[in-house]
Write a protein that holds these residues in place. Structure first.
Motif, PDB file in Angstrom:
ATOM      1  N   SER A  97     -10.687  -3.168  -5.433  1.00 15.26           N
ATOM      2  CA  SER A  97      -9.744  -3.037  -6.547  1.00 15.26           C
ATOM      3  C   SER A  97     -10.336  -3.649  -7.814  1.00 15.26           C
ATOM      4  N   GLY A 218      -2.999   0.966  -5.471  1.00 16.19           N
ATOM      5  CA  GLY A 218      -2.992   0.032  -6.588  1.00 16.19           C
ATOM      6  C   GLY A 218      -1.612  -0.490  -6.927  1.00 16.19           C
ATOM      7  N   SER A 231      -6.613  -0.983  -9.261  1.00 18.07           N
ATOM      8  CA  SER A 231      -6.745   0.000  -8.181  1.00 18.07           C
ATOM      9  C   SER A 231      -8.210   0.193  -7.845  1.00 18.07           C
ATOM     10  N   SER A 235      -8.671   6.078  -7.168  1.00 16.22           N
ATOM     11  CA  SER A 235      -7.315   6.221  -7.701  1.00 16.22           C
ATOM     12  C   SER A 235      -7.353   6.527  -9.189  1.00 16.22           C
TER      13      SER A 235
END
Length: 358
Positions: A97, A218, A231, A235
């Protein structure tokens, strides 16, 4: 053929052509039936090779070397939705992320459009219709000039020099709404408007109506009063693909085509290179954050003129280029010094991309 009939024929042809010419809010023009959409509940994502596209394969490594040198964490190129290049640097992976920074403003843009499509709000209405009066410290008659569209287009007329705090005492009048463009965190009030209009929370409405529908992961995280989206890279690519496809995901029109068109074309007459939180290339002039100066020329001179982009602090990027069927993602640390949305890195990167794709 008599001259009179000849002239009438010519005039008819000219009129027919002019009527078919796109205006500034015509939806972008990829062929929807050719776009590939990755499955929502799967890591599967079809690919396409550089050789299939007749790109310059010998220019890929110089591009990757440049990206690594410039503190990149991840980089993706989609062509009509299929992955052409996906590369991760310095231990970053396709499940790591990372923050979108201001590139995530365009998520708020999209969800505001969804709420309008669902008849929950009208962006032409004043903000105080949803949040009540006193949400700023501006005189009431000035506050009531500010619409949701002003928040989308960064033309609230509120003082942008007072920091990111969007409490009422920090939202002070400078100019009438619509008359001044200034990059300002007050746009986050749109999240409050959506929550109020939908009788929900921002997170729930966002997840149900956008994130889950296109298979994003996310979440929104509050960082010192800023609502920042985190995220994985795929994504971000999914959201870029949704916008490239004019708001459609397979057979589901998630955001209306007309709203996406408005969002990705000039939204006001002060900063021609700004839509609804999307930056627009190919315009005759542009403004930058924290400045009232107008700069001549295109935003990113070496990028395609029809490109529009979500640009975030420290070089978080979503580039969408309808004419070349491209969505390009870059996540990472600042390429050079810490910066706001736009940096010299954009043009340097596009020189490298052009060497690959042309």
């Amino acid at each position: 053929m008599k001259p009179t009939y000849f002239y009438l024929l010519i005039l008819g042809l000219v009129f027919s052509f002019s009527c078919s010419t796109e205006d500034d809010t015509t939806p972008n023009d990829p062929e929807p039936e050719t776009i590939y959409f990755p499955p929502i509940n799967s890591d599967t994502w079809e690919t396409k090779s550089i050789s299939d596209l007749n790109w310059n394969e010998d220019q890929l490594q110089p591009l990757l070397d440049f990206l690594e040198e410039k503190n990149t964490k991840s980089f993706m190129i989609l062509h009509d939705g299929k992955i052409v290049e996906e590369h991760y640097f310095n231990g970053h992976t396709n499940s790591t992320s990372w923050y979108w920074a201001s590139a995530g403003k365009t998520l708020t843009t999209a969800v505001t459009g969804i709420a309008e499509d669902n008849d929950l709000l009208d962006i032409e209405n004043k903000v105080s219709d949803y949040l009540g009066t006193g949400w700023t410290s501006a005189p009431l008659e000035k506050e009531n000039l500010i619409t949701s569209k002003n928040l989308l287009s960064m033309t609230s007329g509120l003082d942008d020099t007072l920091g990111d705090d969007v409490s009422s005492g920090n939202l002070q009048y400078v100019a009438d709404a619509g008359s001044r463009w200034a990059y300002h965190n007050v746009y986050v009030k749109l999240q409050d408007i959506v929550a109020e209009a939908s009788n929900s929370t921002w997170n729930d409405y966002f997840n149900t109506n956008l994130r889950n529908k296109i298979g994003m992961s996310g979440s929104w995280i509050d960082l010192a009063g800023l609502s920042v989206y985190f995220s994985d890279t795929r994504s971000m690519a999914r959201f870029g693909l949704l916008t490239y496809a004019n708001g459609k995901w397979e057979d589901d029109q998630i955001v209306s085509e007309n709203y996406i068109a408005a969002a990705t074309h000039t939204s006001q007459n002060v900063n021609l290179a700004y839509g609804y939180m999307w930056w627009l290339n190919g315009k005759p002039s542009y403004h930058l954050p924290q400045s009232q100066l107008e700069f001549p020329g295109a935003l990113i001179p070496d990028a395609p003129n029809d490109m529009f982009a979500a640009l975030g602090k420290n070089d978080q990027k979503i580039y969408v280029v309808p004419s070349k069927k491209l969505v390009i993602i870059r996540m990472g640390q600042a390429a050079d010094d810490h910066n706001f949305a736009l940096s010299n890195f954009d043009n340097e990167l596009w020189i490298k991309i052009n060497a690959l794709i042309n």
